[in-house]
Design a protein around this motif. Structure first.
Motif, short mmCIF file in Angstrom:
data_model
loop_
_atom_site.label_atom_id
_atom_site.label_comp_id
_atom_site.label_asym_id
_atom_site.label_seq_id
_atom_site.Cartn_x
_atom_site.Cartn_y
_atom_site.Cartn_z
N SER A 7 0.85 -1.19 0.00
CA SER A 7 0.00 0.00 0.00
C SER A 7 0.88 1.23 0.00
O SER A 7 2.10 1.14 0.20
N GLY A 8 0.25 2.39 -0.23
CA GLY A 8 0.99 3.65 -0.17
C GLY A 8 1.33 4.27 -1.51
O GLY A 8 1.89 5.36 -1.56
N GLY A 9 1.01 3.56 -2.59
CA GLY A 9 1.28 4.12 -3.90
C GLY A 9 0.31 5.23 -4.25
O GLY A 9 -0.63 5.51 -3.51
N GLY A 10 0.57 5.87 -5.38
CA GLY A 10 -0.31 6.94 -5.82
C GLY A 10 0.36 7.81 -6.86
O GLY A 10 1.41 7.46 -7.41
N LEU A 11 -0.25 8.95 -7.11
CA LEU A 11 0.27 9.93 -8.06
C LEU A 11 1.01 11.02 -7.29
O LEU A 11 0.46 11.59 -6.33
N VAL A 12 2.22 11.29 -7.70
CA VAL A 12 3.04 12.30 -7.02
C VAL A 12 3.80 13.09 -8.07
O VAL A 12 4.15 12.57 -9.14
N GLN A 13 4.07 14.36 -7.77
CA GLN A 13 4.83 15.19 -8.70
C GLN A 13 6.31 14.89 -8.60
O GLN A 13 6.79 14.42 -7.56
N PRO A 14 7.05 15.13 -9.66
CA PRO A 14 8.50 14.96 -9.60
C PRO A 14 9.10 15.75 -8.43
O PRO A 14 8.70 16.89 -8.17
N GLY A 15 10.02 15.10 -7.72
CA GLY A 15 10.60 15.70 -6.53
C GLY A 15 9.88 15.37 -5.25
O GLY A 15 10.38 15.65 -4.16
N GLY A 16 8.70 14.77 -5.36
CA GLY A 16 7.91 14.42 -4.19
C GLY A 16 8.35 13.12 -3.53
O GLY A 16 9.33 12.49 -3.96
N SER A 17 7.61 12.74 -2.49
CA SER A 17 7.95 11.54 -1.72
C SER A 17 6.73 10.66 -1.52
O SER A 17 5.59 11.15 -1.50
N LEU A 18 6.99 9.39 -1.36
CA LEU A 18 5.97 8.42 -0.98
C LEU A 18 6.61 7.41 -0.04
O LEU A 18 7.81 7.14 -0.14
N ARG A 19 5.79 6.85 0.83
CA ARG A 19 6.25 5.71 1.65
C ARG A 19 5.34 4.53 1.37
O ARG A 19 4.14 4.57 1.63
N LEU A 20 5.94 3.49 0.84
CA LEU A 20 5.22 2.25 0.58
C LEU A 20 5.31 1.33 1.79
O LEU A 20 6.32 1.30 2.48
N SER A 21 4.23 0.58 2.00
CA SER A 21 4.19 -0.40 3.08
C SER A 21 3.97 -1.78 2.52
O SER A 21 3.27 -1.95 1.52
N CYS A 22 4.55 -2.75 3.17
CA CYS A 22 4.40 -4.16 2.80
C CYS A 22 4.01 -4.89 4.08
O CYS A 22 4.85 -5.08 4.97
#
Length: 120
Positions: A7-22
């Motif tokens: 989980s944790g995916g999505g649409l983000v702008q270049p330079g942004g951050s995401l944290r994925l979980s497993c």
């Protein structure tokens, strides 16, 4: 049955951050090495990062070193992939997998993946 759910995916702008979980169900993650992989449209599967049962981490491609960090919280039975300074070429479906020893062989479980799209 060993199951992994990302989980944790999505649409983000270049330079942004995401944290994925497993997150694991049906087994304890702390006995396994966990790897993150990604697959972009029209491309093969690419290994991104691996964390051993003891907590040692390795990033595989040079393209993510210094930007992606893998970690684990055994109390929550979850492994994370922190992704910073995202680029359009990071767009892919991200999967996690469990291995009884190293991330190189003997895959015990494979998640269905979460989509990451980096776009302005």
């Amino acid at each position: 049955q060993l199951q992994l759910v990302e989980s944790g995916g999505g649409l983000v702008q270049p330079g942004g951050s995401l944290r994925l979980s497993c997150a694991a169900s049906g087994f304890k993650l702390d006995a396994y090495a966990i790897g993150w992989f990604r697959q972009a449209p029209g491309k093969g599967r690419e290994g991104i990062s691996c964390i051993s049962s003891g907590g040692e981490s390795t990033n595989f491609p040079d393209s993510v070193k210094g930007r992606f960090t893998i970690s684990r919280d055994n109390a929550k039975n979850t492994v994370y992939l922190q992704m910073n300074s995202l680029k359009p070429e990071d767009t892919a479906v991200y999967h996690c997998a469990a291995f009884p020893d190293t991330c190189l062989a003997g895959m015990a479980a494979w998640g269905k993946g979460t989509q990451v799209t980096v776009s302005s």
